[in-house]
Design an enzyme around this catalytic site. Structure first.
Site, PDB file in Angstrom:
ATOM      1  N   ASP A 201      -6.127  -3.130  12.953  1.00  0.00           N
ATOM      2  CA  ASP A 201      -5.708  -3.719  11.683  1.00  0.00           C
ATOM      3  C   ASP A 201      -4.334  -4.377  11.745  1.00  0.00           C
ATOM      4  O   ASP A 201      -3.936  -5.053  10.793  1.00  0.00           O
ATOM      5  CB  ASP A 201      -5.677  -2.652  10.582  1.00  0.00           C
ATOM      6  CG  ASP A 201      -7.057  -2.188  10.156  1.00  0.00           C
ATOM      7  OD1 ASP A 201      -8.016  -2.967  10.308  1.00  0.00           O
ATOM      8  OD2 ASP A 201      -7.178  -1.049   9.671  1.00  0.00           O
TER       9      ASP A 201
ATOM     10  N   LYS B 215      -4.354  -3.841   2.907  1.00  0.00           N
ATOM     11  CA  LYS B 215      -5.564  -4.660   3.014  1.00  0.00           C
ATOM     12  C   LYS B 215      -6.728  -3.928   2.375  1.00  0.00           C
ATOM     13  O   LYS B 215      -6.763  -2.702   2.285  1.00  0.00           O
ATOM     14  CB  LYS B 215      -5.883  -5.001   4.474  1.00  0.00           C
ATOM     15  CG  LYS B 215      -6.183  -3.821   5.405  1.00  0.00           C
ATOM     16  CD  LYS B 215      -7.629  -3.401   5.423  1.00  0.00           C
ATOM     17  CE  LYS B 215      -7.867  -2.212   6.339  1.00  0.00           C
ATOM     18  NZ  LYS B 215      -9.216  -1.613   6.200  1.00  0.00           N
TER      19      LYS B 215
END
Length: 297
Positions: free
Chosen positions: A136, A6
């Site tokens: 996350d 990401k």
């Protein structure tokens, strides 16, 4: 199972709360750099790892210290089953680079073990387990582009009409996320309690406007990361001089990412930065899917 890296297109950080955590407003985008996790039936439990040449041999902890061990423990405890199996992690996401490679491994492990053990865990339960592993991890399950709030673990998919191209430059040495946050607190003792909202960024990606996205990219941790590692600032300047629409530190760093206007633009910039002496330069597009099945072994 395959799970993506990401980048944080927006990272607004508020002053630490009483529990020590910083409230965040962030926009995650999953990009096409992947770790693969393979799960096979076995009577005992083991985790192995394969690394590309540019990663240090000791970059990924084993011997029970990996996040996939904790993912397996949580999933097994949730269903009251024994933790067994043979997992292998094939790394490609930079380690300790602000791109959530460990979170990707945890997400892939949850999905792989859920299938291996025949558990059929609901999506809501998988997301709840993921949130316990780290802020996350839920996003690594979902992929795409999403707004993260709270500590970043409350994830809401958002409209993204673009296909974006990034050049990713990892560092050969990591940067501790807790240390970056501590340095942020030292540099900005009067930080507001509420993080900077992501309205401009969300508008840019909803419109599919590359130049608006370049203007809206935001990372409150960037100044702290660059103060700890000044070479990151020089790298961003070099990338922008070479034609990047915008460069920034990804998350807490030390990986830097550069927005490009097209695949050809990304390949050209990657070649330029590689020629300037950066040993590892990667090009990736986004958004891409979250943790997903590649094949059964």
């Amino acid at each position: 199972m395959r799970a993506p890296a990401k980048v944080n297109l927006h990272l607004g950080v508020g002053a630490p709360r009483e529990d020590g955590f910083h409230p965040l407003v962030t926009v995650y985008q999953a990009v096409g750099l992947y770790d693969d996790v393979t799960a096979r039936a076995a009577p005992d439990w083991s985790v192995g790892v394969g690394l590309p040449d540019w990663m240090d041999d000791d970059a990924v902890p084993l011997n029970g210290a990996n996040i996939v061990d904790r993912a397996a423990d949580l999933l097994a405890a949730h269903h009251g089953v024994e933790r067994t199996g043979e997992l292998h992690i094939a790394k490609a996401i930079p380690v300790a680079g602000g791109m959530a490679g460990g979170s990707a491994d945890a997400a892939a492990a949850l999905v792989a073990l859920d299938r291996l053990w025949g558990l059929d865990t609901s999506d809501d339960d998988l997301l709840a387990l993921a949130a316990r592993l780290g802020s996350d991890v839920p996003f690594a399950l979902l992929g795409g582009t999403a707004l993260g709030t709270g500590r970043g673990e409350v994830v809401t998919p958002v409209q993204d009409r673009g296909t974006w191209w990034w050049v990713v430059v990892p560092s050969d040495t990591g940067l501790s996320t807790p240390e970056v946050y501590r340095h942020f607190d030292r540099m900005f003792p009067d930080a507001p309690s509420q993080p900077v909202p992501a309205d401009a960024l969300l508008g840019a990606i909803a419109a599919g406007d590359t130049w608006a996205l370049a203007d809206a990219l935001h990372n409150d941790l960037e100044a702290a990361a660059i103060d700890l590692r000044p070479e990151l600032g020089r790298l961003i300047e070099r990338g922008e001089e070479a034609g990047a629409l915008r460069g920034l530190v990804s998350g807490s760093g030390p990986t830097c990412v550069f927005l490009c206007g097209s695949a050809d633009h990304a390949r050209s910039l990657a070649a330029d930065l590689s020629g300037a002496g950066h040993p590892v330069v990667l090009a990736a597009n986004g958004p891409v899917a979250g943790a997903h099945l590649v094949s059964y072994a």
